[in-house]
Design a protein around this motif. Structure first.
Motif, short mmCIF file in Angstrom:
data_model
loop_
_atom_site.label_atom_id
_atom_site.label_comp_id
_atom_site.label_asym_id
_atom_site.label_seq_id
_atom_site.Cartn_x
_atom_site.Cartn_y
_atom_site.Cartn_z
N ALA A 1 0.96 4.77 -3.64
CA ALA A 1 1.14 3.52 -2.91
C ALA A 1 1.39 2.34 -3.85
N ASP A 2 2.21 1.43 -3.39
CA ASP A 2 2.43 0.19 -4.13
C ASP A 2 1.19 -0.67 -3.96
N PRO A 3 0.55 -1.11 -5.07
CA PRO A 3 -0.67 -1.91 -4.96
C PRO A 3 -0.51 -3.16 -4.10
N GLU A 4 0.71 -3.67 -3.98
CA GLU A 4 0.93 -4.87 -3.18
C GLU A 4 0.71 -4.62 -1.69
N ALA B 1 -7.30 -1.92 -1.01
CA ALA B 1 -8.37 -0.94 -1.20
C ALA B 1 -8.45 -0.57 -2.68
N ASP B 2 -9.60 -0.07 -3.08
CA ASP B 2 -9.80 0.34 -4.47
C ASP B 2 -9.70 1.84 -4.64
N CYS C 1 -8.72 5.90 -2.33
CA CYS C 1 -8.31 6.60 -1.12
C CYS C 1 -9.36 6.51 -0.02
N GLU C 2 -10.60 6.56 -0.40
CA GLU C 2 -11.67 6.58 0.60
C GLU C 2 -11.73 5.29 1.41
N GLU C 3 -11.10 4.23 0.91
CA GLU C 3 -11.09 2.96 1.63
C GLU C 3 -9.82 2.77 2.46
N LEU C 4 -8.91 3.73 2.40
CA LEU C 4 -7.65 3.62 3.12
C LEU C 4 -7.66 4.47 4.39
N ARG C 5 -7.18 3.91 5.45
CA ARG C 5 -6.99 4.69 6.67
C ARG C 5 -5.91 5.74 6.41
#
Length: 245
Positions: free
Chosen positions: A148-151, A155-156, A158-162
């Motif tokens: 993923a592009d950080p922009e 999230a910090d 994967c666990e914080e991403l849906r």
């Protein structure tokens, strides 16, 4: 063939009645004849577009501004079956070129790299189709945080991403609008990774303004602020579509 009042002579039979219908200057018949001719022309154009695109409907109207500046609300977009004329570097047998791969081949569509696709969110026919750009492909169970592009992720890890790890294989998609769509669709619940079966086709050409006719008749020609504000309050802003049939 006719009597003095310009009506078909019943003694002439069906053939004379048809000839009269095609030649008479009677106002009511002229209206019906012209309306039928126009409808036939529209049907023939629609069938021709379907033959070329392999998708029905082949034309869709853009309802929101999430693809700005490359697509605008009210654009009429021609959609083609994704596997037609697909380059060899398309993802597997999907016929779709991701932004990640397109950058290596200078493959551009609508002012950016990668294909813009029309897809059914979550594969549900009950949801309005979305037209967004394909960024990259993920495998089932993949931790795609590093891709993923950080922009576009807040999230910090994967666990914080849906939708991370990916619940299934599919495409990660995003609208081009840098203001309203600075995130991936999958991180805001617009859709899970887009399965190839959910893709209805790739956007090929756009005709400005003509889509407003369809939006007006569909009752979706509301102010942009109302559409985007309403969407943003739920799952973010996505470029919804109205089919043109």
């Amino acid at each position: 063939m006719t009597n003095g009042d310009d009506v078909p002579d019943p003694r002439g039979g069906p053939r004379d009645a048809v000839v009269w219908f095609l030649r008479t200057d009677n106002g009511a018949v002229l209206f019906v004849r012209e309306a039928g001719s126009s409808a036939l022309t529209v049907a023939m154009v629609g069938l021709l577009l379907f033959a070329v695109s392999g998708v029905w409907p082949p034309l869709v109207a853009v309802e929101s501004g999430s693809m700005q500046p490359n697509m605008e609300r009210g654009d009429l977009v021609f959609v083609m079956e994704e596997q037609r004329f697909a380059p060899e570097y398309a993802t597997g047998d999907t016929g779709v070129v991701t932004r990640e791969v397109a950058a290596e081949h200078d493959y551009r569509q609508f002012g950016g790299t990668g294909d813009v696709v029309v897809y059914q969110p979550y594969g549900s026919a009950a949801q309005t189709p979305v037209i967004h750009r394909v960024h990259f492909w993920v495998e089932d169970g993949e931790n795609w945080y590093s891709k993923a592009d950080p922009e576009y992720v807040d999230a910090d890890g994967c666990e914080e991403l849906r939708n991370c790890p990916a619940p299934h294989a599919g495409f990660i998609t995003k609208g081009d609008n840098a203001v309203t769509n600075d995130y991936y669709d999958q991180t805001r619940g617009i859709s899970s990774p887009v399965k190839p079966a959910w893709v209805k086709g790739t956007a090929e050409y756009r005709i400005p303004y003509l889509g407003w006719v369809r939006l007006t008749f569909a009752g979706t020609a509301t102010p942009v602020s109302a559409v985007e504000g309403s969407s943003a309050s739920t799952n973010g802003t996505s470029a919804a579509l109205s089919p043109v049939t």
